[in-house]
Design a protein around this motif. Structure first.
Motif, PDB file in Angstrom:
ATOM      1  N   SER A 116       0.727  -1.204   0.001  1.00  0.00           N
ATOM      2  CA  SER A 116       0.117  -0.084  -0.012  1.00  0.00           C
ATOM      3  C   SER A 116       0.872   1.122  -0.049  1.00  0.00           C
ATOM      4  O   SER A 116       2.080   1.367   0.834  1.00  0.00           O
ATOM      5  CB  SER A 116      -0.712   0.039   1.343  1.00  0.00           C
ATOM      6  OG  SER A 116      -1.710   1.108   1.275  1.00  0.00           O
ATOM      7  N   GLY A 117       0.638   2.258  -0.962  1.00  0.00           N
ATOM      8  CA  GLY A 117       1.353   3.563  -0.831  1.00  0.00           C
ATOM      9  C   GLY A 117       2.624   3.524  -1.823  1.00  0.00           C
ATOM     10  O   GLY A 117       3.248   4.503  -1.798  1.00  0.00           O
ATOM     11  N   GLY A 131       2.733   3.666  -5.115  1.00  0.00           N
ATOM     12  CA  GLY A 131       2.680   4.277  -6.117  1.00  0.00           C
ATOM     13  C   GLY A 131       1.935   3.405  -7.523  1.00  0.00           C
ATOM     14  O   GLY A 131       1.852   4.107  -8.443  1.00  0.00           O
ATOM     15  N   LYS A 132       1.250   2.508  -7.060  1.00  0.00           N
ATOM     16  CA  LYS A 132       0.619   1.732  -7.957  1.00  0.00           C
ATOM     17  C   LYS A 132      -0.307   2.331  -8.861  1.00  0.00           C
ATOM     18  O   LYS A 132      -0.651   2.668 -10.114  1.00  0.00           O
ATOM     19  CB  LYS A 132       0.017   0.297  -7.506  1.00  0.00           C
ATOM     20  CG  LYS A 132       0.901  -0.498  -6.773  1.00  0.00           C
ATOM     21  CD  LYS A 132       0.424  -1.764  -6.255  1.00  0.00           C
ATOM     22  CE  LYS A 132      -0.684  -1.599  -5.169  1.00  0.00           C
ATOM     23  NZ  LYS A 132      -0.463  -1.114  -3.979  1.00  0.00           N
ATOM     24  N   THR A 133      -1.396   2.941  -7.946  1.00  0.00           N
ATOM     25  CA  THR A 133      -2.485   3.526  -8.754  1.00  0.00           C
ATOM     26  C   THR A 133      -2.128   4.962  -9.122  1.00  0.00           C
ATOM     27  O   THR A 133      -2.506   5.389 -10.332  1.00  0.00           O
ATOM     28  CB  THR A 133      -3.234   3.953  -7.357  1.00  0.00           C
ATOM     29  OG1 THR A 133      -3.857   2.970  -6.922  1.00  0.00           O
ATOM     30  CG2 THR A 133      -4.772   4.712  -7.895  1.00  0.00           C
ATOM     31  N   THR A 134      -1.046   5.812  -8.859  1.00  0.00           N
ATOM     32  CA  THR A 134      -0.468   6.801  -9.410  1.00  0.00           C
ATOM     33  C   THR A 134       0.015   6.534 -10.684  1.00  0.00           C
ATOM     34  O   THR A 134      -0.231   7.197 -11.635  1.00  0.00           O
ATOM     35  CB  THR A 134       0.692   7.347  -8.501  1.00  0.00           C
ATOM     36  OG1 THR A 134       0.014   7.679  -7.273  1.00  0.00           O
ATOM     37  CG2 THR A 134       1.069   8.678  -8.961  1.00  0.00           C
TER      38      THR A 134
HETATM   39  N1  LIG Z   1      -3.922  13.001  -4.571  1.00  0.00           N
HETATM   40  C1  LIG Z   1      -3.161  13.003  -3.726  1.00  0.00           C
HETATM   41  N2  LIG Z   1      -2.576  13.923  -2.991  1.00  0.00           N
HETATM   42  C2  LIG Z   1      -1.524  13.580  -2.122  1.00  0.00           C
HETATM   43  N3  LIG Z   1      -0.922  12.182  -2.021  1.00  0.00           N
HETATM   44  C3  LIG Z   1      -1.218  11.335  -2.554  1.00  0.00           C
HETATM   45  C4  LIG Z   1      -2.344  11.438  -3.551  1.00  0.00           C
HETATM   46  N4  LIG Z   1      -2.420  10.138  -4.091  1.00  0.00           N
HETATM   47  C5  LIG Z   1      -1.661   9.589  -3.622  1.00  0.00           C
HETATM   48  N5  LIG Z   1      -0.922  10.198  -2.771  1.00  0.00           N
HETATM   49  C6  LIG Z   1       0.189   9.777  -2.114  1.00  0.00           C
HETATM   50  O1  LIG Z   1       1.057   8.934  -2.996  1.00  0.00           O
HETATM   51  C7  LIG Z   1       1.776   7.779  -2.688  1.00  0.00           C
HETATM   52  C8  LIG Z   1       1.304   6.769  -3.404  1.00  0.00           C
HETATM   53  O2  LIG Z   1      -0.050   6.447  -3.589  1.00  0.00           O
HETATM   54  P1  LIG Z   1      -0.888   5.384  -4.463  1.00  0.00           P
HETATM   55  O3  LIG Z   1      -2.242   5.566  -4.377  1.00  0.00           O
HETATM   56  O4  LIG Z   1      -0.318   5.493  -5.818  1.00  0.00           O
HETATM   57  O5  LIG Z   1      -0.257   4.040  -3.913  1.00  0.00           O
HETATM   58  P2  LIG Z   1      -0.872   2.486  -4.092  1.00  0.00           P
HETATM   59  O6  LIG Z   1       0.326   1.698  -4.261  1.00  0.00           O
HETATM   60  O7  LIG Z   1      -1.886   2.545  -5.119  1.00  0.00           O
HETATM   61  O8  LIG Z   1      -1.578   2.335  -2.815  1.00  0.00           O
HETATM   62  P3  LIG Z   1      -2.716   1.333  -2.469  1.00  0.00           P
HETATM   63  O9  LIG Z   1      -2.359  -0.210  -2.759  1.00  0.00           O
HETATM   64  O10 LIG Z   1      -3.002   1.539  -0.801  1.00  0.00           O
HETATM   65  O11 LIG Z   1      -3.810   1.820  -3.301  1.00  0.00           O
HETATM   66  C9  LIG Z   1       1.165   7.569  -1.248  1.00  0.00           C
HETATM   67  O12 LIG Z   1       2.032   8.041  -0.287  1.00  0.00           O
HETATM   68  C10 LIG Z   1      -0.041   8.444  -1.084  1.00  0.00           C
HETATM   69  O13 LIG Z   1      -0.432   8.663   0.132  1.00  0.00           O
END
Ligand SMILES: Nc1ncnc2c1ncn2[C@@H]1O[C@H](COP(=O)(O)OP(=O)(O)OP(=O)(O)O)[C@@H](O)[C@H]1O
Length: 370
Positions: A44-45, A47-50
């Motif tokens: 989690s966190g 960066g996958k979704t980003t």
């Molecule tokens: N809109 C935003 N504003 C500020 N920080 C953000 C935003 N979106 C994501 N983040 C931060 O960027 C980092 C990557 O987030 P992301 O959602 O890409 O992770 P992830 O791997 O998809 O996590 P998960 O499995 O929990 O969905 C995290 O630290 C998150 O808190």
């Protein structure tokens, strides 16, 4: 997988920050080939979704370039990219019928009615929901809803399908069944898919290639088998659930020995050709056998105290406490519970009770240096 040599999608040095401190993506270089299912895996966190949002155009990268068949995505408006999405929060329209949901993207694209009707029928057939077209979403199970969501995202024939934890809300047995079905549907259609998950089993079951991310960076890219057999770093190994990670020193690469807190051990085959130095030794849980029971030639013995034993049907999950130079080391193994060389007696292995001193046969071929 139908890959071509030119990547469908190329990411070059893509970075993205949120505010001053959060580095969501850092210097991402990645190629996605036509027809492959690429699973982006990480905690989690990480960066996958980003990563998906930046490719989708829902978020701008701070630096770097994204090319679709060589064309810079910034030159291509979002509606002309023909990307499909299946996100966990990308809900179906609850008051519309299954067919209307599936037709949604085609109607938005103003396709002719006859084509929409034909395509909806094809999609219902593809996801094994023939005859469900007139049902309302309320009348479907969770798994059926996910299949409608998949049909809806595939109906407009997207160039790239992005899926973000699409099975996240389902219970385990349904997920297991749908993972297999999803892979079969995606490969049958031949769509290029980017699939985000934090679940390694899901990624392994679905992916042609897996991308493991950690804190905005890519740690490893490879086929699931290659990533599992040769994790690129202790982070990847831990993330995949490996627990037997031990510091190891390769003093003379030629002599096939390793110095570890458990004493001197035979080096794994992949130590050949490595430079002298400090490494992490991964001993796979599958590396152990009960001495004399299916023991592989070349195994060495490891003595310790059996501290836990749990019967899991096909194997025992065991914990072995070994006195090492830096205190007690706890190792975890999956010991096959059945012997094929049974002499007609009980084929199941009977382990002593926890507390007993035991010796296990460990095969260096199931160890690796990280
Ligand atoms: N809109 C935003 N504003 C500020 N920080 C953000 C935003 N979106 C994501 N983040 C931060 O960027 C980092 C990557 O987030 P992301 O959602 O890409 O992770 P992830 O791997 O998809 O996590 P998960 O499995 O929990 O969905 C995290 O630290 C998150 O808190």
């Amino acid at each position: 997988m139908t890959t071509t040599t030119q990547p469908m999608l190329t990411l070059i040095g893509v970075s993205k920050r949120y505010g001053q401190t959060t580095v969501a993506l850092q210097d991402i270089h990645l190629e996605v080939y036509a027809g492959e299912i690429l699973c982006v895996l990480g905690p989690s966190g990480c960066g996958k979704t980003t990563l998906l949002r930046v490719i989708a155009g829902l978020e701008d990268a701070d630096t770097g370039q994204i090319l679709l068949k060589g064309q810079d995505l910034r030159e291509l408006p979002v509606h002309r990219r023909h990307f499909g999405f299946m996100f966990q929060d990308f809900a179906l329209f609850p008051h519309k019928s299954v067919a209307e949901n599936i037709a949604f993207g085609l109607r938005m694209a103003r396709r002719p009615a006859a084509e929409i009707q034909r395509r909806v029928a094809e999609m219902l057939d593809l996801v094994n929901l023939e005859g469900y077209g007139e049902r309302s979403i309320f009348e479907l199970s969770g798994g059926e809803r996910q299949r409608v969501a998949l049909a809806r995202s595939l109906a407009p024939n997207p160039r790239l399908l992005m899926l973000d934890e699409p099975l996240g809300n389902l219970d385990q047995s349904l997920r297991d069944a749908l993972m297999v079905e999803l892979r079969s549907i995606l490969t049958r259609v031949g769509v290029t898919a980017l699939y985000v998950t934090h679940d390694q089993e899901e990624a392994f079951a679905l992916a042609d290639r897996v991308v493991v991310m950690n804190r905005g960076r890519i740690e490893q890219v490879g086929r699931p088998e290659a990533v599992y057999t040769h994790p690129a770093s202790p982070f990847v190994a831990r993330f995949l659930g490996f627990r037997n990670l031990i510091p190891a020193t390769l003093e003379q690469p030629g002599n096939g020995r390793l110095r570890t807190p458990l004493g001197e051990l035979p080096a794994p085959p992949d130590a050949a050709g490595r430079a002298a130095g400090s490494y992490t030794l991964l001993i796979r849980p599958e590396a152990a056998r009960w001495p004399g029971q299916g023991e592989l030639p070349g195994s060495f013995r490891l003595e310790g105290k059996l501290t836990r034993r749990s019967f899991r049907g096909s194997h025992y999950g065991i914990e072995l406490e070994v006195a090492g130079s830096q205190g007690m080391e706890r190792l975890h193994f999956e010991l096959p519970a059945y012997s094929l060389s049974s002499d007609g007696g009980e084929p199941v292995l009977r382990l002593p009770d926890p507390g007993a001193s035991i010796e296990l046969a460990i095969h260096p071929g199931l160890m690796t240096l990280l």
